[in-house]
Write a protein that holds these residues in place. Sequence first.
Motif, PDB file in Angstrom:
ATOM      1  N   GLN A 195      18.274   8.280  26.836  1.00 34.48           N
ATOM      2  CA  GLN A 195      17.032   8.766  27.424  1.00 34.48           C
ATOM      3  C   GLN A 195      17.053  10.281  27.576  1.00 34.48           C
ATOM      4  O   GLN A 195      18.082  10.870  27.904  1.00 34.48           O
ATOM      5  CB  GLN A 195      16.825   8.121  28.794  1.00 34.48           C
ATOM      6  N   GLY A 196      15.916  10.900  27.304  1.00 36.54           N
ATOM      7  CA  GLY A 196      15.764  12.331  27.511  1.00 36.54           C
ATOM      8  C   GLY A 196      15.997  13.156  26.258  1.00 36.54           C
ATOM      9  O   GLY A 196      16.522  12.678  25.256  1.00 36.54           O
ATOM     10  N   GLY A 197      15.601  14.418  26.335  1.00 41.63           N
ATOM     11  CA  GLY A 197      15.788  15.338  25.212  1.00 41.63           C
ATOM     12  C   GLY A 197      17.200  15.890  25.211  1.00 41.63           C
ATOM     13  O   GLY A 197      17.426  17.060  25.525  1.00 41.63           O
ATOM     14  N   GLN A 198      18.154  15.053  24.864  1.00 42.70           N
ATOM     15  CA  GLN A 198      19.566  15.414  24.906  1.00 42.70           C
ATOM     16  C   GLN A 198      19.888  16.567  23.946  1.00 42.70           C
ATOM     17  O   GLN A 198      19.122  16.873  23.030  1.00 42.70           O
ATOM     18  CB  GLN A 198      20.421  14.196  24.549  1.00 42.70           C
ATOM     19  N   GLU A 199      21.048  17.154  24.159  1.00 40.57           N
ATOM     20  CA  GLU A 199      21.508  18.207  23.251  1.00 40.57           C
ATOM     21  C   GLU A 199      21.751  17.624  21.859  1.00 40.57           C
ATOM     22  O   GLU A 199      22.063  16.442  21.707  1.00 40.57           O
ATOM     23  CB  GLU A 199      22.788  18.845  23.771  1.00 40.57           C
ATOM     24  N   THR A 200      21.637  18.473  20.854  1.00 41.86           N
ATOM     25  CA  THR A 200      21.867  18.043  19.470  1.00 41.86           C
ATOM     26  C   THR A 200      23.241  17.423  19.305  1.00 41.86           C
ATOM     27  O   THR A 200      23.399  16.400  18.620  1.00 41.86           O
ATOM     28  CB  THR A 200      21.711  19.248  18.522  1.00 41.86           C
ATOM     29  N   SER A 201      24.243  18.002  19.928  1.00 40.42           N
ATOM     30  CA  SER A 201      25.611  17.495  19.810  1.00 40.42           C
ATOM     31  C   SER A 201      25.732  16.082  20.360  1.00 40.42           C
ATOM     32  O   SER A 201      26.500  15.261  19.834  1.00 40.42           O
ATOM     33  CB  SER A 201      26.586  18.429  20.538  1.00 40.42           C
ATOM     34  N   THR A 202      24.977  15.782  21.409  1.00 37.20           N
ATOM     35  CA  THR A 202      25.011  14.434  21.985  1.00 37.20           C
ATOM     36  C   THR A 202      24.416  13.429  21.009  1.00 37.20           C
ATOM     37  O   THR A 202      24.988  12.354  20.773  1.00 37.20           O
ATOM     38  CB  THR A 202      24.227  14.393  23.304  1.00 37.20           C
ATOM     39  N   PHE A 203      23.268  13.770  20.426  1.00 35.66           N
ATOM     40  CA  PHE A 203      22.654  12.875  19.450  1.00 35.66           C
ATOM     41  C   PHE A 203      23.575  12.646  18.254  1.00 35.66           C
ATOM     42  O   PHE A 203      23.673  11.534  17.735  1.00 35.66           O
ATOM     43  CB  PHE A 203      21.319  13.447  18.967  1.00 35.66           C
ATOM     44  N   LEU A 204      24.261  13.678  17.821  1.00 30.25           N
ATOM     45  CA  LEU A 204      25.152  13.542  16.673  1.00 30.25           C
ATOM     46  C   LEU A 204      26.300  12.598  16.991  1.00 30.25           C
ATOM     47  O   LEU A 204      26.659  11.743  16.169  1.00 30.25           O
ATOM     48  CB  LEU A 204      25.686  14.917  16.256  1.00 30.25           C
ATOM     49  N   ARG A 205      26.872  12.713  18.178  1.00 30.27           N
ATOM     50  CA  ARG A 205      27.969  11.813  18.571  1.00 30.27           C
ATOM     51  C   ARG A 205      27.487  10.370  18.634  1.00 30.27           C
ATOM     52  O   ARG A 205      28.193   9.450  18.207  1.00 30.27           O
ATOM     53  CB  ARG A 205      28.541  12.230  19.924  1.00 30.27           C
ATOM     54  N   VAL A 206      26.285  10.173  19.149  1.00 34.67           N
ATOM     55  CA  VAL A 206      25.743   8.813  19.231  1.00 34.67           C
ATOM     56  C   VAL A 206      25.519   8.238  17.837  1.00 34.67           C
ATOM     57  O   VAL A 206      25.862   7.083  17.559  1.00 34.67           O
ATOM     58  CB  VAL A 206      24.428   8.795  20.040  1.00 34.67           C
ATOM     59  N   LEU A 207      24.948   9.032  16.945  1.00 35.81           N
ATOM     60  CA  LEU A 207      24.732   8.572  15.570  1.00 35.81           C
ATOM     61  C   LEU A 207      26.044   8.169  14.908  1.00 35.81           C
ATOM     62  O   LEU A 207      26.124   7.129  14.245  1.00 35.81           O
ATOM     63  CB  LEU A 207      24.059   9.678  14.749  1.00 35.81           C
ATOM     64  N   GLU A 208      27.055   8.972  15.079  1.00 32.46           N
ATOM     65  CA  GLU A 208      28.356   8.685  14.469  1.00 32.46           C
ATOM     66  C   GLU A 208      28.952   7.394  15.022  1.00 32.46           C
ATOM     67  O   GLU A 208      29.465   6.563  14.269  1.00 32.46           O
ATOM     68  CB  GLU A 208      29.302   9.859  14.704  1.00 32.46           C
ATOM     69  N   GLN A 209      28.875   7.218  16.347  1.00 33.70           N
ATOM     70  CA  GLN A 209      29.464   6.029  16.957  1.00 33.70           C
ATOM     71  C   GLN A 209      28.696   4.769  16.590  1.00 33.70           C
ATOM     72  O   GLN A 209      29.287   3.735  16.259  1.00 33.70           O
ATOM     73  CB  GLN A 209      29.507   6.180  18.478  1.00 33.70           C
ATOM     74  N   VAL A 210      27.361   4.836  16.634  1.00 30.57           N
ATOM     75  CA  VAL A 210      26.557   3.659  16.304  1.00 30.57           C
ATOM     76  C   VAL A 210      26.726   3.289  14.841  1.00 30.57           C
ATOM     77  O   VAL A 210      26.816   2.110  14.491  1.00 30.57           O
ATOM     78  CB  VAL A 210      25.074   3.912  16.637  1.00 30.57           C
ATOM     79  N   ALA A 211      26.780   4.287  13.960  1.00 32.58           N
ATOM     80  CA  ALA A 211      26.985   4.006  12.532  1.00 32.58           C
ATOM     81  C   ALA A 211      28.327   3.332  12.312  1.00 32.58           C
ATOM     82  O   ALA A 211      28.448   2.393  11.505  1.00 32.58           O
ATOM     83  CB  ALA A 211      26.902   5.298  11.727  1.00 32.58           C
ATOM     84  N   LYS A 212      29.339   3.787  13.017  1.00 32.03           N
ATOM     85  CA  LYS A 212      30.673   3.195  12.899  1.00 32.03           C
ATOM     86  C   LYS A 212      30.659   1.742  13.364  1.00 32.03           C
ATOM     87  O   LYS A 212      31.185   0.852  12.683  1.00 32.03           O
ATOM     88  CB  LYS A 212      31.664   4.001  13.733  1.00 32.03           C
ATOM     89  N   ASP A 213      30.046   1.492  14.523  1.00 31.69           N
ATOM     90  CA  ASP A 213      29.989   0.130  15.056  1.00 31.69           C
ATOM     91  C   ASP A 213      29.147  -0.780  14.163  1.00 31.69           C
ATOM     92  O   ASP A 213      29.491  -1.949  13.941  1.00 31.69           O
ATOM     93  CB  ASP A 213      29.403   0.146  16.467  1.00 31.69           C
ATOM     94  N   THR A 214      28.046  -0.249  13.648  1.00 30.02           N
ATOM     95  CA  THR A 214      27.169  -1.035  12.782  1.00 30.02           C
ATOM     96  C   THR A 214      27.862  -1.403  11.479  1.00 30.02           C
ATOM     97  O   THR A 214      27.751  -2.535  10.989  1.00 30.02           O
ATOM     98  CB  THR A 214      25.874  -0.250  12.489  1.00 30.02           C
ATOM     99  N   ALA A 215      28.592  -0.452  10.905  1.00 34.43           N
ATOM    100  CA  ALA A 215      29.311  -0.717   9.662  1.00 34.43           C
ATOM    101  C   ALA A 215      30.398  -1.756   9.862  1.00 34.43           C
ATOM    102  O   ALA A 215      30.601  -2.640   9.018  1.00 34.43           O
ATOM    103  CB  ALA A 215      29.915   0.584   9.134  1.00 34.43           C
ATOM    104  N   ALA A 216      31.089  -1.681  10.982  1.00 36.65           N
ATOM    105  CA  ALA A 216      32.155  -2.647  11.269  1.00 36.65           C
ATOM    106  C   ALA A 216      31.576  -4.047  11.419  1.00 36.65           C
ATOM    107  O   ALA A 216      32.139  -5.029  10.911  1.00 36.65           O
ATOM    108  CB  ALA A 216      32.900  -2.239  12.539  1.00 36.65           C
ATOM    109  N   ALA A 217      30.445  -4.151  12.100  1.00 35.15           N
ATOM    110  CA  ALA A 217      29.808  -5.448  12.281  1.00 35.15           C
ATOM    111  C   ALA A 217      29.323  -6.003  10.944  1.00 35.15           C
ATOM    112  O   ALA A 217      29.445  -7.197  10.667  1.00 35.15           O
ATOM    113  CB  ALA A 217      28.649  -5.328  13.261  1.00 35.15           C
ATOM    114  N   ALA A 218      28.779  -5.128  10.092  1.00 33.56           N
ATOM    115  CA  ALA A 218      28.284  -5.563   8.782  1.00 33.56           C
ATOM    116  C   ALA A 218      29.437  -6.026   7.894  1.00 33.56           C
ATOM    117  O   ALA A 218      29.320  -7.028   7.182  1.00 33.56           O
ATOM    118  CB  ALA A 218      27.527  -4.426   8.118  1.00 33.56           C
TER     119      ALA A 218
END
Length: 245
Positions: A195-218
């Motif tokens: 939630q919120g207009g987070q810093e760019t670095s925060t969004f990047l970390r989230v993208l990396e972690q979610v992509a990693k978790d999504t790939a592992a599940a797939a």
Amino acid sequence: MRRAVKVEIYSDIACPWCYVGKTRFERALAAFPKGSSVEVVYRPFQLDPSAPYEARPHREVLAAKYGPQAAAMDQRITALGAEEGIDFDFDTVLENNSLLAHRLLRFTLDEYGPAAQTRLKGRLMTAHFGEGMDIGDHEHLTDAAVTVGLDRDAVAAFLSSDELHDEVLDEIDEARQLGITAVPTFVFEGQWAVQGGQETSTFLRVLEQVAKDTAAAADSADAEAGACADGVCEVPATDGGAAGS
């Protein structure tokens, strides 16, 4: 290419923090190695669903709502926006009910796809916050849509109809039922919310972690599916011969 991540962004065109959040998120997306495979969809949300359907000067609306602190609020977001390359010009901003613009964004998603919807979202925010655009005006909305590649006649016909009115209201209601009470809210893969207009670095970390978790599940799902194909499930054979009865 397998889709890396799906991101649903709940936001309002008339929300300056949503503009900041969009800008920061897109900067993170550009820095994300798998950014081209991320699917971004904008979902509707209204900060003030009871807002009248008429253009009103932003300064007057904000002052009536927040009193003397309104000017300081605008100054803060203007300074923050400048750091992000956003030109907030609140002297020209017109407030109006945002439902019609949300309907147009949903129409764009349905007829032209997520990429076109993202382009239109950006155009609406730029014009609303920096060019004095009335987001409740049919002609202004049509011009904005044409700028990002939509067909003028199709857009004009849509805006003159009641199409998607109930569907968009249902989406807004569903968002609140999901617990979304403030915007922007970024939902990754339907599971993780930021939630919120987070810093760019925060969004990047989230993208990396979610992509990693999504790939592992797939990969795990693919491994399980690989054991059963064409109606036959393979069972590892033992030294005693074939399995089965």
